[in-house]
Design a protein around this motif. Structure first.
Motif: not given
Length: 287
Positions: A15-40
């Motif tokens: 599921d996480v790998v699929r979220l790299r694609q915009r269509s899957h992000r938009d369908d799920a309403g989700l996004m990825l946030v990677e990295g300490y600084r970004e998440i913090h």
């Protein structure tokens, strides 16, 4: 409760790998946030991830990461501890630091913007490269912009590389998405001077007063701003080009123009620059 994942074929990992694609992000309403600084930075500004995937062997310091994991859990995120091969499968960075969050997309419209009297806005029309858009968000944040408006986007603001290039500043200010026509009408209705950056302008960028309500507008590197903006731009400025290149990278141009806005506002006393950060030695940096 921490869930352990060691299988590359785990459904959560797929599921996480699929979220790299915009269509899957938009369908799920989700996004990825990677990295300490970004998440913090996301957490600091009230973002609530739904899940955190982490891999301790990839952590850089092992000092700050446990606290970040606790913060995510306190914000309601499910925790997934991954083996190194599993995490490297879901990571999109070449050198991952072992932290990746999944959470809701950020929704903001022009009507949602609450702005101070002399607000500075950065307007990005049809920016194609995620890295450029993310860098423009970072520069806008550094310049104290009240918001960024993304018009007729060629790039999804939730693209992982936008988040990465913004170093998490995507979460520190409102980012509204609208059409060019809607944006121009809204800017005019709200008393903004529309400043268009174009190599065809007679005025240089430091020859215009920029201390009031200003919307700095930039378009794609190939075509520039469309007529929708150019026809209503009360201010048109250019950056002098003294070499063989006829234009700058759009994110570099945005940084130069935003810096001039900041300079004018400091000189006029409209803003006071923060004190310099303490010196920790050459090469020192926060995670």
């Amino acid at each position: 409760m921490v869930n352990e994942i060691s299988s590359l074929s785990n459904p959560k990992i797929k599921d996480v790998v699929r979220l790299r694609q915009r269509s899957h992000r938009d369908d799920a309403g989700l996004m990825l946030v990677e990295g300490y600084r970004e998440i913090h930075r996301a957490l600091t500004h009230g973002y609530r991830p739904s899940a955190l995937f982490y891999c301790e062997p990839l952590w850089l310091k092992h000092e700050n990461e446990p606290g970040l994991v606790r913060q995510c859990a306190e914000a309601g995120a499910a925790l997934y501890s991954c083996t190194r091969p599993v995490f490297e499968k879901i990571a999109y960075r070449e050198r991952p630091d072992g932290l990746l969050a999944v959470g809701p997309q950020i929704a903001c419209t022009l009507a949602d913007l609450k702005l101070p009297p002399d607000a500075l806005l950065l307007v990005c029309e049809a920016i194609e490269k995620p890295g450029n858009l993310g860098t423009m968000l970072r520069s806008a944040d550094a310049s104290g912009a009240a918001a960024v408006i993304v018009c007729d986007p060629c790039t999804d603001i939730h693209n992982p590389n936008v988040v990465r290039a913004s170093t998490g500043t995507l979460f520190s200010m409102p980012v509204a998405v609208a059409s060019a026509a809607e944006t121009v009408a809204w800017l005019k209705a709200n008393g903004f001077a529309i400043m268009a950056a174009t190599p065809h302008a007679e005025k240089l960028y430091f020859e215009q007063p920029l201390t009031g309500r200003v919307a700095l507008c930039l378009g794609s590197e190939q075509y520039g701003l469309t007529d929708t903006f150019m026809n209503d731009a009360g201010l048109r400025v250019r950056i002098p080009m003294l070499g063989v290149a006829d234009s700058l990278n759009v994110s570099a141009a945005a940084t130069i123009l935003l810096s001039e806005v900041v300079r004018q506002r400091i000189v006029s006393g409209q803003i006071v620059p923060p004190p310099a950060e303490p010196w920790h030695g050459a090469g020192a940096h926060d995670q």
